[in-house]
Write a protein that holds these residues in place. Structure first.
Motif, short mmCIF file in Angstrom:
data_model
loop_
_atom_site.label_atom_id
_atom_site.label_comp_id
_atom_site.label_asym_id
_atom_site.label_seq_id
_atom_site.Cartn_x
_atom_site.Cartn_y
_atom_site.Cartn_z
N TYR A 31 49.97 56.19 17.88
CA TYR A 31 50.26 55.64 16.55
C TYR A 31 49.05 54.95 15.93
CZ TYR A 31 52.20 52.74 12.88
OH TYR A 31 52.44 52.14 11.67
N LEU A 32 48.29 54.21 16.72
CA LEU A 32 47.19 53.40 16.20
C LEU A 32 46.07 54.26 15.64
CD1 LEU A 32 46.99 50.69 18.99
CD2 LEU A 32 47.87 50.38 16.67
N ARG A 33 45.52 53.80 14.51
CA ARG A 33 44.38 54.46 13.90
C ARG A 33 43.11 53.70 14.30
NH1 ARG A 33 48.31 53.57 10.47
NH2 ARG A 33 49.46 55.28 9.55
N ILE A 72 56.20 48.09 18.08
CA ILE A 72 57.00 48.53 19.21
C ILE A 72 56.99 50.05 19.24
CG2 ILE A 72 58.49 46.52 19.42
CD1 ILE A 72 60.50 47.95 17.64
N ALA A 73 57.05 50.60 20.43
CA ALA A 73 57.00 52.06 20.57
C ALA A 73 58.26 52.70 19.98
CB ALA A 73 56.85 52.46 22.03
N ALA A 97 58.17 50.25 14.15
CA ALA A 97 58.56 51.04 15.31
C ALA A 97 57.83 52.38 15.19
CB ALA A 97 60.07 51.24 15.34
N CYS A 98 57.06 52.72 16.20
CA CYS A 98 56.27 53.96 16.15
C CYS A 98 57.15 55.19 15.95
CB CYS A 98 55.45 54.13 17.42
SG CYS A 98 54.21 52.84 17.66
N ASP A 99 58.39 55.14 16.44
CA ASP A 99 59.27 56.29 16.28
C ASP A 99 59.89 56.37 14.88
OD1 ASP A 99 60.92 54.09 16.82
OD2 ASP A 99 62.41 55.27 17.90
N LEU A 100 59.75 55.30 14.09
CA LEU A 100 60.24 55.27 12.70
C LEU A 100 59.22 54.53 11.83
CD1 LEU A 100 63.90 54.17 13.47
CD2 LEU A 100 63.20 56.42 12.66
N PRO A 101 58.00 55.03 11.73
CA PRO A 101 56.95 54.25 11.07
C PRO A 101 57.19 53.99 9.59
CG PRO A 101 56.19 56.47 11.52
CD PRO A 101 57.52 56.32 12.21
N ASP A 102 57.94 54.84 8.93
CA ASP A 102 58.19 54.67 7.50
C ASP A 102 59.54 54.04 7.21
OD1 ASP A 102 55.72 55.86 6.83
OD2 ASP A 102 56.60 57.86 7.13
N ALA A 103 60.16 53.48 8.22
CA ALA A 103 61.50 52.91 8.06
C ALA A 103 61.47 51.71 7.13
CB ALA A 103 62.06 52.51 9.42
N ASN A 104 62.52 51.61 6.34
CA ASN A 104 62.69 50.44 5.49
C ASN A 104 63.91 49.66 6.00
OD1 ASN A 104 65.03 51.76 4.52
ND2 ASN A 104 63.90 52.67 2.83
N THR A 105 64.30 48.62 5.30
CA THR A 105 65.41 47.78 5.74
C THR A 105 66.68 48.60 5.93
OG1 THR A 105 64.47 45.88 4.61
CG2 THR A 105 66.79 45.76 5.14
#
Length: 145
Positions: A31-33, A72-73, A97-105
């Motif tokens: 995930y990290l750039r 978090i992963a 969360a790396c599995d949902l990086p674009d997640a909003n509330t």
């Protein structure tokens, strides 16, 4: 972006063997750039059902101290409890969360609600299976109210 990473596994044997932790670390690394900074990492060996987690509290303090996001992963490594995650969100800590990086509330709320539901169903199925082996085990179906 600055991140404080939080890893969690549920059992001591997972903690000793590294099973689960290695996977979480690999997810975070992917995930990290190059422009991101991983300031600190915290590892907890504790059930996701428990809200008292010293390493998570330390990670939150580090986020405040370094003006960093909690990383978090996978969302379920944080918690499968809706109230717990929403309280964290309302505390002013941004987390990814790396599995949902674009997640909003909305997305986080739905995913945690589903995770909590699935954890409850898994627990019920486990109790039912144990009751088949040992009829004295208390299940939702045979408990007295």
């Amino acid at each position: 972006m600055k991140y404080i990473c939080y890893y969690r596994v549920s059992t001591k044997s997972q903690g000793r063997s590294g099973l689960g932790l290695g996977d979480q670390r690999a997810i975070v690394e992917r995930y990290l750039r190059e422009s991101d900074t991983l300031v600190e990492e915290f590892t907890e060996i504790e059930s996701g059902r428990k809200s008292e987690r010293p390493q998570l509290q330390a990670a939150i303090r580090a986020c405040h101290q370094h003006h960093a996001k909690l990383l978090i992963a996978k969302l379920d490594r944080l918690s499968r409890n809706v109230a717990f995650v929403m309280t964290l969100r309302d505390s002013g800590i941004d987390f990814v969360a790396c599995d949902l990086p674009d997640a909003n509330t909305l997305t986080v709320g739905m995913m945690v609600t589903f995770a909590q539901y699935e954890a409850e169903r898994t627990s019920e199925r486990t109790r039912a299976a144990l009751a088949q082996k040992n009829p004295r085990v208390l299940t939702w179906e045979n408990r007295k109210t």
